[in-house]
Design a protein around this motif. Structure first.
Motif, PDB file in Angstrom:
ATOM      1  N   GLY A 127      81.517 -17.998  64.830  1.00  0.00           N
ATOM      2  CA  GLY A 127      82.273 -17.288  65.853  1.00  0.00           C
ATOM      3  C   GLY A 127      83.612 -16.773  65.364  1.00  0.00           C
ATOM      4  N   THR A 128      84.357 -17.595  64.621  1.00  0.00           N
ATOM      5  CA  THR A 128      85.669 -17.150  64.143  1.00  0.00           C
ATOM      6  C   THR A 128      85.545 -16.063  63.079  1.00  0.00           C
ATOM      7  OG1 THR A 128      85.653 -19.051  62.617  1.00  0.00           O
ATOM      8  CG2 THR A 128      86.863 -19.299  64.689  1.00  0.00           C
ATOM      9  N   VAL A 129      84.577 -16.197  62.185  1.00  0.00           N
ATOM     10  CA  VAL A 129      84.375 -15.156  61.174  1.00  0.00           C
ATOM     11  C   VAL A 129      83.970 -13.840  61.825  1.00  0.00           C
ATOM     12  CG1 VAL A 129      82.921 -14.453  59.239  1.00  0.00           C
ATOM     13  CG2 VAL A 129      83.860 -16.760  59.302  1.00  0.00           C
ATOM     14  N   ALA A 130      83.056 -13.902  62.798  1.00  0.00           N
ATOM     15  CA  ALA A 130      82.613 -12.683  63.481  1.00  0.00           C
ATOM     16  C   ALA A 130      83.766 -12.040  64.250  1.00  0.00           C
ATOM     17  CB  ALA A 130      81.460 -13.014  64.428  1.00  0.00           C
ATOM     18  N   GLY A 131      84.538 -12.855  64.952  1.00  0.00           N
ATOM     19  CA  GLY A 131      85.627 -12.299  65.740  1.00  0.00           C
ATOM     20  C   GLY A 131      86.747 -11.722  64.898  1.00  0.00           C
ATOM     21  N   TYR A 132      87.060 -12.368  63.784  1.00  0.00           N
ATOM     22  CA  TYR A 132      88.167 -11.887  62.951  1.00  0.00           C
ATOM     23  C   TYR A 132      87.753 -10.707  62.081  1.00  0.00           C
ATOM     24  CZ  TYR A 132      92.091 -11.859  59.729  1.00  0.00           C
ATOM     25  OH  TYR A 132      93.183 -11.469  58.990  1.00  0.00           O
ATOM     26  N   ALA A 133      86.550 -10.751  61.510  1.00  0.00           N
ATOM     27  CA  ALA A 133      86.111  -9.674  60.614  1.00  0.00           C
ATOM     28  C   ALA A 133      85.767  -8.410  61.388  1.00  0.00           C
ATOM     29  CB  ALA A 133      84.907 -10.144  59.790  1.00  0.00           C
ATOM     30  N   GLY A 134      85.066  -8.551  62.517  1.00  0.00           N
ATOM     31  CA  GLY A 134      84.664  -7.386  63.286  1.00  0.00           C
ATOM     32  C   GLY A 134      83.663  -6.524  62.525  1.00  0.00           C
ATOM     33  N   GLY A 135      83.428  -5.322  63.028  1.00  0.00           N
ATOM     34  CA  GLY A 135      82.568  -4.374  62.329  1.00  0.00           C
ATOM     35  C   GLY A 135      81.141  -4.865  62.172  1.00  0.00           C
ATOM     36  N   TRP A 136      80.566  -4.549  61.013  1.00  0.00           N
ATOM     37  CA  TRP A 136      79.163  -4.892  60.775  1.00  0.00           C
ATOM     38  C   TRP A 136      78.946  -6.393  60.635  1.00  0.00           C
ATOM     39  CZ3 TRP A 136      77.874  -7.459  56.321  1.00  0.00           C
ATOM     40  CH2 TRP A 136      78.803  -7.425  55.277  1.00  0.00           C
ATOM     41  N   VAL A 137      79.965  -7.106  60.153  1.00  0.00           N
ATOM     42  CA  VAL A 137      79.851  -8.567  60.064  1.00  0.00           C
ATOM     43  C   VAL A 137      79.693  -9.167  61.460  1.00  0.00           C
ATOM     44  CG1 VAL A 137      81.016 -10.691  59.374  1.00  0.00           C
ATOM     45  CG2 VAL A 137      81.155  -8.665  57.918  1.00  0.00           C
ATOM     46  N   ASP A 138      80.528  -8.717  62.378  1.00  0.00           N
ATOM     47  CA  ASP A 138      80.451  -9.183  63.759  1.00  0.00           C
ATOM     48  C   ASP A 138      79.096  -8.824  64.368  1.00  0.00           C
ATOM     49  OD1 ASP A 138      81.084 -10.131  66.273  1.00  0.00           O
ATOM     50  OD2 ASP A 138      82.142  -8.314  66.859  1.00  0.00           O
ATOM     51  N   ALA A 139      78.645  -7.614  64.131  1.00  0.00           N
ATOM     52  CA  ALA A 139      77.378  -7.161  64.713  1.00  0.00           C
ATOM     53  C   ALA A 139      76.205  -8.001  64.211  1.00  0.00           C
ATOM     54  CB  ALA A 139      77.152  -5.682  64.390  1.00  0.00           C
TER      55      ALA A 139
END
Length: 305
Positions: free
Chosen positions: A124-136
């Motif tokens: 969750g923290t990696v997805a929220g902080y990185a955003g973009g395709w990582v989050d997707a």
């Protein structure tokens, strides 16, 4: 009256703490005051503490062996002074089996929390902080897990891994992390663009350090509350797997397996399935009450709504 002396209480509640230790102790004291004001939450905490103590001292509390019974003279005896919860179809003391079963219950909830919560927090923290395709990508994987009912998904994993308490714990953990990832991502999105994080970035902190040292700690309170509230569901899922014969295997005194073995006698010898069922009810209620109290104490806004 408060158990803390007035001078110490003033030191804990000071709006100008002189050290980090004083600030942390002050926050902990305020949280405890809010938590202890809710008597239902305190009752839930008492149930969980009792569960832990029973699990630790099971050898001293249980009067009989949980796996060896007296098939000749003690089969399906009703609750009495000799056997408080009665006996099962193999002459085993149900009270002793429930007591030892608390160890398995505690084993399951602790291991699931240790495995699932860090995975969900990291995703969750990696997805929220990185955003973009990582989050997707990370959130679509999370959505795939959330699309299936937890028990059905756990059944699929246990069927693939094989029956057993260890595989049941692993299967429950694999199915439990997505809600934690969602919560951590939501918390991260609220602080990602804050001045606090911008200042840390200007100081040259790497994204890994920002996520690990500055964002994850901000998500812990919400995560702790959700994990505590999920403990009841984890216990029920473990009991469901045990009921279906995919969790703890005989002769282990797992509560779900005990209910499964007692369902044949539910009309005439109700205590065989009823006593472990009551144990599941009480422990699940304790975790729910504790989780509600922690939610109100760690997030006072929730108690105002």
């Amino acid at each position: 009256m408060s158990a803390v002396p007035s001078s110490r209480r003033e030191w804990l509640l000071s709006d100008r703490p002189q050290s980090r230790l004083q600030a942390k102790l002050g926050r902990a004291y305020v949280t405890w005051r809010s938590f202890s004001a809710n008597w239902l939450a305190v009752a839930g905490l008492g149930i969980i503490i009792a569960l832990i103590l029973v699990a630790i001292f099971a050898d001293l509390i249980a009067p009989y062996s949980p796996t060896i019974g007296n098939l000749k003279d003690a089969r399906l005896l009703a609750p009495s002074a000799t056997h408080w919860f009665g006996t099962d179809d193999l002459g085993r003391d149900i009270f002793s089996r429930v007591i030892y079963g608390s160890r398995l219950t505690l084993f399951v909830v602790i291991l699931v929390a240790i495995i699932a919560a860090p995975i969900g927090l990291l995703v969750g923290t990696v997805a929220g902080y990185a955003g973009g395709w990582v989050d997707a990508i990370l959130m679509r994987i999370t959505d795939i897990f959330l699309a299936f009912p937890k028990l059905i998904l756990a059944l699929a994993f246990v069927a693939a891994l094989g029956p057993g308490i260890e595989n049941a714990v692993l299967a429950i953990a694999i199915t439990s992390w997505p809600p934690y990832a969602r919560i951590a991502r939501a918390e991260t999105l609220t602080v990602r663009n804050s001045d606090y994080i911008a200042a840390v970035q200007l100081m040259g902190a790497s994204p890994f350090r920002i996520v690990l040292r500055h964002i994850m700690p901000l998500c812990l309170s919400s995560l702790i509350v959700r994990v505590t509230l999920d403990m009841a569901g984890i216990i029920l899922t473990a009991a469901g797997l045990g009921f279906l014969g995919l969790g703890a295997q005989p002769p282990l005194p797992e509560w779900g397996a005990m209910i499964a073995s007692g369902r044949r006698f539910i009309l005439d010898q109700w205590w065989v399935a009823g006593m472990p069922g009551i144990a599941i009810l009480v422990v699940s209620l304790g975790f729910n009450l504790l989780g509600d109290g922690l939610r109100d104490a760690l997030d006072p806004r929730s108690g105002e709504q």
